[in-house]
Scaffold this active site. Structure first.
Site, PDB file in Angstrom:
ATOM      1  N   ASN A  50       1.010   5.681  10.184  1.00 36.84           N
ATOM      2  CA  ASN A  50       0.719   6.064   8.796  1.00 36.84           C
ATOM      3  C   ASN A  50      -0.779   6.183   8.538  1.00 36.84           C
ATOM      4  OD1 ASN A  50       3.510   5.855   8.140  1.00 36.84           O
ATOM      5  ND2 ASN A  50       3.278   3.636   7.974  1.00 36.84           N
ATOM      6  N   HIS A 136      11.847   2.377  -1.678  1.00 35.11           N
ATOM      7  CA  HIS A 136      11.475   1.428  -0.624  1.00 35.11           C
ATOM      8  C   HIS A 136      11.986   0.017  -0.928  1.00 35.11           C
ATOM      9  CE1 HIS A 136       8.483  -0.944   1.775  1.00 35.11           C
ATOM     10  NE2 HIS A 136       8.542   0.107   2.574  1.00 35.11           N
ATOM     11  N   GLU A 180       9.397   6.636  -5.662  1.00 33.28           N
ATOM     12  CA  GLU A 180       8.266   6.843  -4.767  1.00 33.28           C
ATOM     13  C   GLU A 180       7.658   8.196  -5.132  1.00 33.28           C
ATOM     14  OE1 GLU A 180       9.027   6.072  -0.563  1.00 33.28           O
ATOM     15  OE2 GLU A 180      10.443   4.513  -1.097  1.00 33.28           O
ATOM     16  N   SER A 184       9.065   7.850   1.690  1.00 33.94           N
ATOM     17  CA  SER A 184       8.569   7.427   2.999  1.00 33.94           C
ATOM     18  C   SER A 184       9.464   7.860   4.143  1.00 33.94           C
ATOM     19  CB  SER A 184       8.379   5.913   3.021  1.00 33.94           C
ATOM     20  OG  SER A 184       9.561   5.256   2.649  1.00 33.94           O
ATOM     21  N   ASP A 209       5.436   4.663  -6.644  1.00 40.57           N
ATOM     22  CA  ASP A 209       4.929   4.016  -5.437  1.00 40.57           C
ATOM     23  C   ASP A 209       4.409   5.150  -4.563  1.00 40.57           C
ATOM     24  OD1 ASP A 209       4.643   3.094  -2.824  1.00 40.57           O
ATOM     25  OD2 ASP A 209       6.262   1.624  -3.018  1.00 40.57           O
ATOM     26  N   HIS A 212       2.626   6.845   0.441  1.00 39.38           N
ATOM     27  CA  HIS A 212       2.425   7.965   1.367  1.00 39.38           C
ATOM     28  C   HIS A 212       1.789   9.172   0.688  1.00 39.38           C
ATOM     29  CE1 HIS A 212       4.607   5.909   4.544  1.00 39.38           C
ATOM     30  NE2 HIS A 212       5.333   5.417   3.556  1.00 39.38           N
ATOM     31  N   LYS A 242      -2.190   2.743   4.580  1.00 41.21           N
ATOM     32  CA  LYS A 242      -1.723   3.973   5.221  1.00 41.21           C
ATOM     33  C   LYS A 242      -2.905   4.939   5.369  1.00 41.21           C
ATOM     34  CE  LYS A 242       2.854   2.536   4.638  1.00 41.21           C
ATOM     35  NZ  LYS A 242       3.893   2.152   3.715  1.00 41.21           N
TER      36      LYS A 242
HETATM   37  C1  LIG Z   1       4.473   0.858   3.392  1.00 43.24           C
HETATM   38  C2  LIG Z   1       5.080   0.902   2.048  1.00 43.24           C
HETATM   39  C3  LIG Z   1       4.897  -0.144   1.149  1.00 43.24           C
HETATM   40  C4  LIG Z   1       4.250  -1.454   1.542  1.00 43.24           C
HETATM   41  O1  LIG Z   1       2.893  -1.366   1.624  1.00 43.24           O
HETATM   42  P1  LIG Z   1       2.112  -2.482   2.468  1.00 43.24           P
HETATM   43  O2  LIG Z   1       0.738  -2.418   1.936  1.00 43.24           O
HETATM   44  O3  LIG Z   1       2.228  -2.070   3.900  1.00 43.24           O
HETATM   45  O4  LIG Z   1       2.785  -3.783   2.185  1.00 43.24           O
HETATM   46  C5  LIG Z   1       5.385  -0.004  -0.124  1.00 43.24           C
HETATM   47  N1  LIG Z   1       6.047   1.101  -0.493  1.00 43.24           N
HETATM   48  C6  LIG Z   1       6.265   2.120   0.347  1.00 43.24           C
HETATM   49  C7  LIG Z   1       6.984   3.319  -0.135  1.00 43.24           C
HETATM   50  C8  LIG Z   1       5.799   2.053   1.654  1.00 43.24           C
HETATM   51  O5  LIG Z   1       6.038   3.040   2.496  1.00 43.24           O
END
Ligand SMILES: *Cc1c(COP(=O)(O)O)cnc(C)c1O
Length: 386
Positions: A50, A136, A180, A184, A209, A212, A242
């Site tokens: 990522n 997620h 999201e 993801s 969220d 990505h 990421k």
């Molecule tokens: C990776 C991810 C997270 C978590 O983030 P971290 O900082 O790695 O804990 C949260 N939401 C989504 C959609 C993710 O892909």
């Protein structure tokens, strides 16, 4: 001293996972450079990271991290509310707020901690959480912790979300609408203009969220900026782990909301601040994301070359899934690609629903067009055998 019943419990659980082809194991993986990794004795071209912009090993980012570590030490030493709020945090939060066009931002220990801290703070038992079915695990974790009524709607279907809101909204005090920004495991963008309209119509608080999305879509500013007009999203969450290449989570929101979060979010107040080097690295990474448009455009460009080469739907992000169905098929396809020299993640339940196991290709600014062509050639037989 091992406890026999405890070990038996763990062993039974592991055996059940094995029978369903769902047992995972940790493979020690060493980064060779931005594109290649060494894993189990082999050098592989990686499409499984990522780190979309290669910022985890970009010289300026590494230097910023080292300088901050030398000056402030390796750890924050306490929660930010006590003495862990070292001077670099202010600059990082200001940068995030500017990038997302919000009044303020709060940085947490990780993206996971952000969601499990913020969601239960904003919703409780009298409230409603309406969320995309593919959200997620940590959004679901936050929603479950909140005690609110949680209702899922069909993936990326605003009409389905509207139906849930019509049926449920009036019976609850507040409502959070969760999605999201870039999914993801699907790689598609949420229909934010439509969800924004629903949030207005039903008096719901829209939260994205954008783990990505940051650094990849909307000229690097994330999914709220990936449409013709910026979409007003009052709660824009994301991660610094990421495209930003480091670690940490954040939420961008109004000043009042951020102050409430600093005061009351448990995973903020009862967890140690990030190491100073990590905060400095993230601030430098964001400066790069804000200014280097060519770099930011590259992951999606590479993903689109891949989808075009294979006649798939054009990629909307740096992520392209190839759904194969049974877990065993995804694992087999992943092994075949490994034999051909490529590292690609085989994704199985519980990360994705049963029967939708898949290969997940993640493209990076560090991939050359030639890397993508070679990958597409290796994937062709898997696609033909589908
Ligand atoms: C990776 C991810 C997270 C978590 O983030 P971290 O900082 O790695 O804990 C949260 N939401 C989504 C959609 C993710 O892909």
């Amino acid at each position: 001293m091992p406890d026999r019943s405890l070990d038996e419990f763990a062993t039974r659980k592991l055996q059940a996972l094995e029978r369903r082809e769902l047992r995972r194991s940790l493979a020690s993986t060493e980064k060779v450079d931005g594109r290649r990794v060494r894993s189990q004795g082999r050098d592989l071209l990686s499409f499984a990271s990522n780190d979309y912009l290669g910022l985890s090993h970009r010289l300026e980012v590494v230097e910023a991290s080292l300088a901050a570590t030398r000056r402030y030490g390796t750890g924050a030493g306490a929660s930010r509310l006590i003495t862990g709020n070292h001077p670099l945090y202010g600059a990082l939060e200001a940068r995030l707020a500017t990038l997302k066009d919000t009044d303020d931002a709060v940085v947490f220990g990780s993206g996971y901690l952000t969601n499990v801290g913020v969601i239960p703070l904003l919703a409780g038992e009298a409230d409603l959480i309406v969320m995309d079915e593919f959200c997620h695990s940590c959004l679901l974790g936050g929603a479950t912790l909140s005690g609110a009524k949680v209702v899922h709607f069909n993936h990326n279907d605003p009409a389905a979300a509207a139906a849930v809101l019509t049926a449920e909204r009036s019976r609850h005090r507040h409502c959070l609408l969760l999605t999201e920004g870039v999914f993801s495991m699907e790689g598609d963008l949420a229909p934010l203009p439509e969800l924004g309209e629903l949030a207005g119509r039903f008096d719901a608080w829209l939260m994205t969220d954008d783990a990505h999305g940051l650094g990849v879509v909307g000229a690097g500013r994330g999914s709220s900026f990936a449409f013709d007009e910026p979409v007003a999203v009052p709660l824009q969450m994301g991660t610094l782990s990421k495209a930003a290449g480091g670690y940490g989570g954040y939420i961008c929101a109004s000043h009042a909301v951020c102050e409430l979060i600093r005061n009351r979010a448990r995973s903020f107040g009862f967890s140690t601040g990030l190491p100073p080097g990590t905060v400095a690295a993230a601030a430098t990474a964001l400066a790069i994301i804000s200014t280097e448009n060519d770099l930011v455009g590259r992951p999606v460009a590479r993903a689109r070359s891949f989808t075009a080469a294979l006649g798939l739907q054009p990629a909307q992000s740096a992520i392209v899934p190839l759904v194969l169905g049974p877990a065993a098929r995804a694992v087999e396809a992943g092994s075949a690609l490994r034999e051909a020299g490529f590292l690609v993640a085989a994704i199985r339940p519980p990360t994705v629903p049963a029967g939708t196991s898949r290969l997940r290709f993640a493209f990076s600014a560090e991939h050359a067009e030639r890397d993508v062509r070679e990958l597409a050639r290796a994937v062709r037989p898997i696609l033909d055998g589908k």
